[in-house]
Design a protein around this motif. Structure first.
Motif, PDB file in Angstrom:
ATOM      1  N   ARG A 177       0.830  -1.206   0.000  1.00 52.80           N
ATOM      2  CA  ARG A 177       0.000   0.000   0.000  1.00 52.80           C
ATOM      3  C   ARG A 177       0.867   1.259   0.000  1.00 52.80           C
ATOM      4  N   TYR A 178       2.018   1.198   0.655  1.00 51.55           N
ATOM      5  CA  TYR A 178       2.958   2.323   0.687  1.00 51.55           C
ATOM      6  C   TYR A 178       3.426   2.666  -0.733  1.00 51.55           C
ATOM      7  N   PHE A 179       3.882   1.640  -1.458  1.00 49.79           N
ATOM      8  CA  PHE A 179       4.364   1.875  -2.815  1.00 49.79           C
ATOM      9  C   PHE A 179       3.224   2.295  -3.746  1.00 49.79           C
ATOM     10  N   GLU A 180       2.054   1.747  -3.520  1.00 51.45           N
ATOM     11  CA  GLU A 180       0.887   2.145  -4.301  1.00 51.45           C
ATOM     12  C   GLU A 180       0.547   3.622  -4.059  1.00 51.45           C
ATOM     13  N   ALA A 181       0.614   4.055  -2.810  1.00 52.91           N
ATOM     14  CA  ALA A 181       0.345   5.461  -2.483  1.00 52.91           C
ATOM     15  C   ALA A 181       1.386   6.371  -3.122  1.00 52.91           C
ATOM     16  N   LEU A 182       2.649   5.959  -3.104  1.00 51.32           N
ATOM     17  CA  LEU A 182       3.696   6.751  -3.759  1.00 51.32           C
ATOM     18  C   LEU A 182       3.438   6.867  -5.262  1.00 51.32           C
ATOM     19  N   GLU A 183       3.100   5.748  -5.881  1.00 42.59           N
ATOM     20  CA  GLU A 183       2.853   5.743  -7.323  1.00 42.59           C
ATOM     21  C   GLU A 183       1.637   6.605  -7.689  1.00 42.59           C
ATOM     22  N   LYS A 187      -2.448  11.080   3.369  1.00 43.45           N
ATOM     23  CA  LYS A 187      -3.502  10.271   3.987  1.00 43.45           C
ATOM     24  C   LYS A 187      -2.962   8.891   4.365  1.00 43.45           C
ATOM     25  N   PHE A 188      -2.178   8.290   3.465  1.00 43.48           N
ATOM     26  CA  PHE A 188      -1.596   6.985   3.786  1.00 43.48           C
ATOM     27  C   PHE A 188      -0.734   7.079   5.036  1.00 43.48           C
ATOM     28  N   MET A 189       0.149   8.083   5.097  1.00 45.42           N
ATOM     29  CA  MET A 189       1.044   8.214   6.247  1.00 45.42           C
ATOM     30  C   MET A 189       0.270   8.546   7.516  1.00 45.42           C
ATOM     31  N   PHE A 190      -0.793   9.336   7.412  1.00 39.95           N
ATOM     32  CA  PHE A 190      -1.614   9.618   8.585  1.00 39.95           C
ATOM     33  C   PHE A 190      -2.249   8.330   9.099  1.00 39.95           C
ATOM     34  N   ASP A 191      -2.829   7.541   8.189  1.00 38.99           N
ATOM     35  CA  ASP A 191      -3.450   6.271   8.590  1.00 38.99           C
ATOM     36  C   ASP A 191      -2.418   5.310   9.181  1.00 38.99           C
ATOM     37  N   GLU A 192      -1.227   5.288   8.591  1.00 38.33           N
ATOM     38  CA  GLU A 192      -0.164   4.411   9.078  1.00 38.33           C
ATOM     39  C   GLU A 192       0.306   4.859  10.465  1.00 38.33           C
ATOM     40  N   SER A 193       0.434   6.166  10.666  1.00 31.31           N
ATOM     41  CA  SER A 193       0.825   6.695  11.974  1.00 31.31           C
ATOM     42  C   SER A 193      -0.221   6.354  13.025  1.00 31.31           C
ATOM     43  N   LEU A 194      -1.473   6.528  12.662  1.00 34.30           N
ATOM     44  CA  LEU A 194      -2.567   6.219  13.578  1.00 34.30           C
ATOM     45  C   LEU A 194      -2.535   4.747  13.982  1.00 34.30           C
ATOM     46  N   LYS A 195      -2.345   3.872  13.010  1.00 32.34           N
ATOM     47  CA  LYS A 195      -2.284   2.432  13.288  1.00 32.34           C
ATOM     48  C   LYS A 195      -1.096   2.109  14.197  1.00 32.34           C
ATOM     49  N   TYR A 196       0.056   2.699  13.895  1.00 28.57           N
ATOM     50  CA  TYR A 196       1.267   2.443  14.683  1.00 28.57           C
ATOM     51  C   TYR A 196       1.110   2.930  16.128  1.00 28.57           C
ATOM     52  N   PHE A 197       0.667   4.179  16.291  1.00 27.05           N
ATOM     53  CA  PHE A 197       0.560   4.732  17.637  1.00 27.05           C
ATOM     54  C   PHE A 197      -0.542   4.068  18.450  1.00 27.05           C
ATOM     55  N   ASN A 198      -1.644   3.678  17.823  1.00 26.78           N
ATOM     56  CA  ASN A 198      -2.680   2.929  18.544  1.00 26.78           C
ATOM     57  C   ASN A 198      -2.144   1.592  19.030  1.00 26.78           C
ATOM     58  N   GLY A 199      -1.337   0.927  18.210  1.00 22.27           N
ATOM     59  CA  GLY A 199      -0.703  -0.328  18.628  1.00 22.27           C
ATOM     60  C   GLY A 199       0.252  -0.124  19.791  1.00 22.27           C
ATOM     61  N   GLU A 200       1.042   0.944  19.732  1.00 20.48           N
ATOM     62  CA  GLU A 200       1.979   1.250  20.815  1.00 20.48           C
ATOM     63  C   GLU A 200       1.235   1.579  22.108  1.00 20.48           C
ATOM     64  N   ILE A 201       0.180   2.380  22.013  1.00 22.35           N
ATOM     65  CA  ILE A 201      -0.611   2.736  23.196  1.00 22.35           C
ATOM     66  C   ILE A 201      -1.252   1.495  23.792  1.00 22.35           C
ATOM     67  N   SER A 202      -1.792   0.645  22.943  1.00 24.15           N
ATOM     68  CA  SER A 202      -2.413  -0.593  23.409  1.00 24.15           C
ATOM     69  C   SER A 202      -1.401  -1.468  24.147  1.00 24.15           C
ATOM     70  N   MET A 203      -0.202  -1.574  23.580  1.00 22.83           N
ATOM     71  CA  MET A 203       0.835  -2.399  24.191  1.00 22.83           C
ATOM     72  C   MET A 203       1.260  -1.814  25.549  1.00 22.83           C
ATOM     73  N   MET A 204       1.345  -0.495  25.648  1.00 25.42           N
ATOM     74  CA  MET A 204       1.806   0.129  26.888  1.00 25.42           C
ATOM     75  C   MET A 204       0.740   0.179  27.973  1.00 25.42           C
ATOM     76  N   THR A 205      -0.514   0.075  27.593  1.00 24.18           N
ATOM     77  CA  THR A 205      -1.575   0.130  28.590  1.00 24.18           C
ATOM     78  C   THR A 205      -1.986  -1.246  29.090  1.00 24.18           C
ATOM     79  N   GLN A 206      -1.460  -2.294  28.482  1.00 23.34           N
ATOM     80  CA  GLN A 206      -1.740  -3.635  28.984  1.00 23.34           C
ATOM     81  C   GLN A 206      -1.032  -3.817  30.323  1.00 23.34           C
ATOM     82  N   LYS A 207      -1.627  -4.660  31.155  1.00 21.17           N
ATOM     83  CA  LYS A 207      -1.027  -4.925  32.454  1.00 21.17           C
ATOM     84  C   LYS A 207       0.342  -5.562  32.254  1.00 21.17           C
ATOM     85  N   GLN A 208       1.333  -4.978  32.903  1.00 19.46           N
ATOM     86  CA  GLN A 208       2.681  -5.509  32.790  1.00 19.46           C
ATOM     87  C   GLN A 208       2.911  -6.526  33.885  1.00 19.46           C
TER      88      GLN A 208
END
Length: 75
Positions: A21-27, A40-61
């Motif tokens: 999808r990255y290469f498709e967006a560039l093309e 838009k691609f990078m915004f969606d990718e950032s959102l996905k990445y940061f939501n994953g990071e937040i989810s991982m950090m908020t899980q019980k350690q």
């Protein structure tokens, strides 16, 4: 030069499953001369990445203890 680094923003990794999808967006950005496609691609990718990071950090350690592997002090 990386634009995110230049503007002192955290660099967003492109996840392995989104490489095509990255290469498709560039093309599409190049063909249509419309930078909003890539933004838009990078915004969606950032959102996905940061939501994953937040989810991982908020899980019980949980500290994983291994029997017989305590602290050892050497003098």
């Amino acid at each position: 030069m990386n634009v995110q680094h230049y503007h002192k923003h955290p660099i967003t990794p492109v996840l392995a499953e989104d490489k095509a999808r990255y290469f498709e967006a560039l093309e599409q950005t190049r063909q249509q001369q419309n930078q909003d496609i890539f933004r838009k691609f990078m915004f969606d990718e950032s959102l996905k990445y940061f939501n994953g990071e937040i989810s991982m950090m908020t899980q019980k350690q949980v500290l994983k203890k291994k029997p017989g592997k305590g602290l050892a002090f050497l003098y």
